[in-house]
Every structure is written in structure tokens, then in C-alpha cells.
Enzyme design. Structure first.
Site, short mmCIF file in Angstrom:
data_model
loop_
_atom_site.label_atom_id
_atom_site.label_comp_id
_atom_site.label_asym_id
_atom_site.label_seq_id
_atom_site.Cartn_x
_atom_site.Cartn_y
_atom_site.Cartn_z
N LYS A 57 13.04 6.30 2.23
CA LYS A 57 11.70 6.62 1.76
C LYS A 57 11.33 8.05 2.11
CE LYS A 57 6.86 5.13 1.98
NZ LYS A 57 5.92 4.08 2.42
N LYS A 114 -15.70 -11.99 -15.54
CA LYS A 114 -14.92 -12.93 -14.76
C LYS A 114 -14.02 -13.75 -15.67
CE LYS A 114 -15.25 -16.82 -11.57
NZ LYS A 114 -16.15 -17.77 -10.86
N ASN A 117 -3.78 -6.25 0.30
CA ASN A 117 -2.74 -6.53 1.28
C ASN A 117 -3.38 -6.82 2.63
OD1 ASN A 117 -2.97 -3.90 2.78
ND2 ASN A 117 -2.34 -3.09 0.78
N ASP A 135 0.91 -0.25 -4.75
CA ASP A 135 1.82 0.45 -5.66
C ASP A 135 1.40 0.26 -7.12
OD1 ASP A 135 3.59 1.44 -3.67
OD2 ASP A 135 4.52 -0.54 -3.53
#
Length: 398
Positions: free
Chosen positions: A337, A286, A208, A276
Site C-alpha cells: 500500500k 427511503k 465501518n 473506498d
């Protein structure tokens, strides 16, 4: 923390001297008085006028200044300060300190002082690794000299590696630690930071956009308040702060294990952007293009680190702080949350692309606790960290 403290700042000659200007500003905004000493080599990089303007005081440059020396000014300068900081501490200055040389004002002050000394080395990577520099460093440490940095980074000479002077805020944190008797003295706090990288194969991964800047700033400020900080960081863009126990990880599973190993703690601040999901059965080779079409990736859910700590029962930290990065319905999603995870506070922010917050230098957060939501203005991440650390100290400090 530094109100009423007197810092004698010796600025050595190196390209990193430009950082000393920001260091002066950072020290003064925390209440310190800064008396600057500028070496002749330092004058090649920053001007006496700019240093004096920022410090609000005279810049000392010459050993044989007749007005000052009539009262043995170099002796007075060396002893009236609460701490002597050398930034940048060049290889030359370190060698003079280690050998007890006193040929100019800076080296004479350092030899004459009975005040604690903190140095921030800065030099070319090969100079830093040279056996002579490492011998001098060992001598200075044995003499009780404090050291902050250097860090890894690009050099002005084009090379990369250790030798880059610590950032001003890291030096400030080290200065504050020298005077640490803060509200978090004796407290052990866990901070997670940065992204995680979940492998697809040996060369690809899912990640991210988290830079780790906010978590790093929080760890720095908690340490400045006297806490023992365990800093578990994924592969962040920013280096970890000085004065904390750093545990480096790559994946969410590794972060889970590192958090578990760090317990028990008095408080946990979970600022990391943990994935997550992970790829189930990541390939050990690969993945190649083939005539069979696109590869199919199957996902498995990672352990929920925040929920696990917040709901652990016996041994649970007194304070558990989670983070919520949202792109819509900020307060509603973050409040849900908090209830779902069982943490005490949620620090929520809007990371939609238009805000520029994810990976940026500023943050705009809402702190949600049992009493409701408290919206903070958009601030530099360092200031968000300072406010949050003060709030944590109020909650768990004695």
C-alpha cells in the site's frame, strides 16, 4: 513538555471532580509538580487522602490555616505556580472569579494570583446555558482566563448536552499548549480521523467500525508539541480534542474537499477509515420493501485522498503518513500500500476481530517507511499517538 512545571490545581465541587484524580496522574507522568487545592464542596466527591496520594503533596483546604497563614500561605500558593488550573470549574467558582469574590481558599487564591489561569467548566446543561453563566464566561475570557471545554455528553442528572468537563488528556493538551515552544511550533499539520458514512437513502448508510480514537489522540499530541492542527473528522464516537481546528464531515467526498481546502500543510496524517466506495445514485427517498424483490445497489469508487496528496507534486507536504487496517498479511499488504499510494510512512495495524483493536482503547502498530518495518508493542492509543507525534517532530521539526 511539562518537566519542571508547577501546576496549582483547584478542584471544585461536582461529580466531575473524580476526573481530577486522573488529571493529577497525567500531569505528573509528564513531569509536572501538582499542588492540589480542594474546596469544601469538592470534598463531597473526592477525599483529601486520595488527592494527596496521587499528587504526592499536601492538599490545601482551609483559608485560615494558622501554620501556613503565618507566612501568608495563600499569597505564596497563588504565585509560585507556573499555571493555575481549575477542574472542575463549577458555576459557583466561575461566578466568584468573575465577580472578584474571596470567601474561601480557592477564590482567594484566584483573586490574589498573577499567574495564568486555565479553567475546565463542568455543570448541568441548563446551568451552562443560563445567561448568568454565559456573562461570567465572557467576563473571564475578557480577563484573559483560558477555557478548555466543556464538551457534550450524558450528565449525572440524566440530561444530555454541553456542560461535561473536558477529559483529562484534553486538559493536559491545553496545559501543554500554554507552555508551547515545542518542536512543531510554527508547523501546520493535517490529521484525518474517524469513519465516513456513505448514504444509501436519507435514513441508511454504509459505514465501518472506526471510533476515531487513534486519530483524535494523534491530533492532541501534535498540538501539544506546538503544531497548528487541522483536524478533519468523520462522524466519530469520540469528541475532537481541544486546541485544534475542527472540520466535521460525513462522506468521503466531503472529506476529500476538506483536505483539499486545508492544503498546504507541512505534514499530513491520514488516520481516517475512508470508505473506498459509495452508492452510485443514492436515493432521495427511503427505500421500501416491494413485491419486486431486493433493491440493487450500484457502487462507484471514491477519490483516493491519501494517494492524491502523496502524489500531488508541487505543494506536496514534506511528510505524508498513511494508515493501513489489515486483517491478514499485515506487513506485506501495508508495504504494498505504501508503494501504491506514494506516501512516506504507513502505520499498519491488524484489525481482525480477535485483536479487539477496531473500536478499542489499545493499538498494536507497525510503522513502515523507506528503511523497512518497525514493530511497536501493544500500547494504549494515547501512547501510540505520543510516539508517532515524536517521530513526526523528529522528521519535520527544526
Amino acid at each position: 513538555m511539562l518537566a519542571g512545571r508547577h501546576i496549582l490545581l483547584i478542584i471544585g465541587g461536582g461529580i466531575a471532580a473524580f476526573k481530577s484524580l486522573d488529571l493529577i496522574r497525567r500531569l505528573r507522568e509528564r513531569g509536572a509538580t501538582v499542588t492540589p487545592v480542594l474546596t469544601r464542596a469538592g470534598e463531597e466527591f473526592v477525599t483529601p487522602l486520595s488527592v494527596s496520594a496521587l499528587a504526592g503533596r499536601k492538599v490545601y483546604r482551609d483559608l485560615f490555616d494558622l501554620t501556613d497563614e503565618a507566612e501568608m500561605g495563600h499569597i505564596q500558593l497563588s504565585r509560585v505556580a507556573d499555571l493555575v488550573v481549575v477542574a472542575p470549574a463549577t458555576a459557583d467558582l466561575m461566578a466568584k472569579m468573575a465577580q472578584g469574590m474571596a470567601g474561601d481558599l480557592a477564590s482567594t487564591l484566584l483573586l490574589a494570583t498573577d499567574t495564568p489561569v486555565l479553567i475546565a467548566p463542568a455543570m448541568n446543561v441548563r446551568m451552562w446555558h443560563h445567561a448568568a453563566t454565559q456573562r461570567n464566561l465572557a467576563t473571564l475570557k475578557a480577563d484573559g482566563i483560558g477555557v478548555v471545554g466543556p464538551g457534550d455528553g450524558d450528565m449525572a442528572c440524566g440530561e444530555f448536552g454541553p456542560g461535561r468537563m473536558a477529559e483529562p488528556l484534553d486538559i493536559v493538551a491545553a496545559v501543554e499548549a500554554r507552555f508551547a515552544a515545542g518542536p512543531l511550533q510554527g508547523k501546520r499539520i493535517l490529521v484525518t480521523s474517524g469513519p465516513t458514512h456513505e448514504p444509501i437513502d436519507p435514513v441508511r448508510y454504509i459505514a465501518n467500525r472506526s471510533s476515531g480514537a487513534q486519530g483524535t489522540a494523534i491530533a492532541r499530541e501534535l498540538a501539544a508539541l506546538g503544531a497548528q492542527v487541522v483536524f478533519v473528522t468523520g462522524p466519530a464516537d469520540v469528541p475532537p480534542p481541544e486546541g485544534v481546528d475542527v472540520v466535521r464531515v460525513e462522506t468521503a467526498a466531503q472529506m476529500h474537499d476538506a483536505v483539499t481546502a486545508a492544503l498546504p500543510v507541512d505534514a499530513g496524517v491520514f488516520a481516517a477509515a475512508v470508505a473506498d466506495w459509495r452508492v452510485s445514485g443514492a436515493s432521495d427517498r427511503k427505500l421500501k420493501k416491494s413485491q419486486d424483490g431486493l433493491p440493487v445497489l450500484e457502487f462507484a469508487e471514491n477519490n483516493d485522498i491519501l494517494r492524491g496528496v502523496a502524489q500531488m507534486g508541487a505543494g506536496r507536504p514534506k511528510l505524508v503518513v498513511g494508515f493501513a487496517a489489515e486483517t491478514h498479511d499485515l506487513v506485506a499488504n501495508a508495504t504494498a500500500k505504501r508503494a501504491r499510494k506514494g506516501c512516506d510512512w504507513i502505520v499498519a495495524n491488524d484489525v481482525s476481530a480477535a485483536t479487539g483493536i477496531m473500536g478499542g482503547s489499545e493499538n498494536a502498530v507497525v510503522v513502515i517507511d523507506a528503511d523497512g518495518a518497525e514493530e511497536w508493542p501493544r500500547l494504549p492509543k494515547a501512547e501510540v499517538a505520543r510516539r508517532l507525534a515524536a517521530r513526526i517532530a523528529q522528521a519535520i521539526g527544526e
